[in-house]
Scaffold this motif. Sequence first.
Motif, short mmCIF file in Angstrom:
data_model
loop_
_atom_site.label_atom_id
_atom_site.label_comp_id
_atom_site.label_asym_id
_atom_site.label_seq_id
_atom_site.Cartn_x
_atom_site.Cartn_y
_atom_site.Cartn_z
N ASP A 169 30.66 45.34 30.06
CA ASP A 169 29.45 44.71 30.61
C ASP A 169 28.90 43.64 29.67
N GLU A 170 28.93 43.92 28.36
CA GLU A 170 28.45 42.92 27.40
C GLU A 170 29.39 41.72 27.34
N LEU A 171 30.67 41.95 27.55
CA LEU A 171 31.64 40.85 27.58
C LEU A 171 31.36 39.92 28.76
N ILE A 172 31.08 40.51 29.93
CA ILE A 172 30.75 39.71 31.12
C ILE A 172 29.50 38.88 30.86
N LYS A 173 28.49 39.52 30.26
CA LYS A 173 27.23 38.82 29.97
C LYS A 173 27.43 37.73 28.93
N LYS B 132 38.59 37.58 40.07
CA LYS B 132 37.29 38.16 40.47
C LYS B 132 37.34 39.70 40.49
N PRO B 133 37.58 40.32 39.34
CA PRO B 133 37.71 41.79 39.31
C PRO B 133 36.36 42.49 39.44
N LYS B 134 36.40 43.69 39.97
CA LYS B 134 35.17 44.48 40.10
C LYS B 134 34.96 45.39 38.90
N THR B 135 36.04 45.74 38.18
CA THR B 135 35.94 46.61 37.02
C THR B 135 36.90 46.15 35.93
N GLU B 136 36.76 46.73 34.75
CA GLU B 136 37.67 46.41 33.64
C GLU B 136 39.09 46.84 33.96
N TYR C 256 30.98 41.02 39.72
CA TYR C 256 31.31 41.20 41.13
C TYR C 256 31.03 42.62 41.60
N LYS C 257 31.08 43.57 40.71
CA LYS C 257 30.76 44.94 41.10
C LYS C 257 29.30 45.05 41.50
N MET C 258 28.40 44.47 40.70
CA MET C 258 26.97 44.50 41.01
C MET C 258 26.68 43.71 42.27
#
Length: 317
Positions: free
Chosen positions: A254-258, A223-227, A265-267
Amino acid sequence: MNSQEKLPITRINAICKAITLLERQENRAEEICILKKLATGVPILQWTEWVVRDCIDDFYLEYKRLPTVTDLNKSNNLPQHPNFKYLFGISASQWLKKNYESYVPPKTSRKKTLLTAINLLDGEERQRLQEMLYEYPITKWNNANLIDCFVTYFEKYGKVPSEEEMEKSDELPYYSLFSYKWKTTYLKWLNAHLPYLYEQFLKQRKYQRDYRNEFINEYNRIKPKTEADFNKRKNPEMCRTYIVKRALNIPTWDELIKHCGLVCYKMLDEREAKERSKIKSISLISVDCGENILFKEFIPKEKKYELIRTYKVDDSI
């Protein structure tokens, strides 16, 4: 049509052909030895002791004398004198004195051997050795030697290198070279210059590791908050995110997460922090048995509550 008909002749192929032709002649042992050494290390991208000594040999054959410190420059195809301190830990004059007090001149040099080999060959094989002569004494990565490098790798290992293999191999350039020098990606360069290898790479990728699911499983685990947080805490066996993005042809984190349908988790943390910041103070102030309570909009009027806790909230928000 087989792969040999679709791919260019490599420099190693041309060198091997020249060696075969020289072996049929007498007194060619020194030239054959040089060509065999060249076949194990093309392109020559940096100064080494062998390259320095070879260039000094070539200088001697050209001018019939050994170079002095003032001769050490690019125009003479020699390394500049600061390189000696970096390579050997001593000054150029000290190194020359130490190694050339007693000097036996060679019969040939790398440059002269390439000229001899070029005269023995024709067609594409001749062109490959002419490219090597043009790059003498050392070179930088360019389209010609990159093409040669990837075709050689394919012929040697039977596959097109991945970005991960490029990072680890001493035979290949770094993957970042393409974006840095040509403002493109490895795959786009491959498609433009070696379409056959590009097709082979796409076929290979179908049978390679499932980067997407590997990333999803590892992401859900930590559950990372950033890359940067992901790359720091990931399992050592899991590749870094830039490899996943390139494998999936996705440019950003961000596109990878989407793309993977994952929770950011950052948002989520930012939204929770924003909601918490709205409440200036919270305290239990009363118990009300009626409907006159603070959060009236959340209480259905048709329902009766015997005990309702109310909270003091900043009304100005």
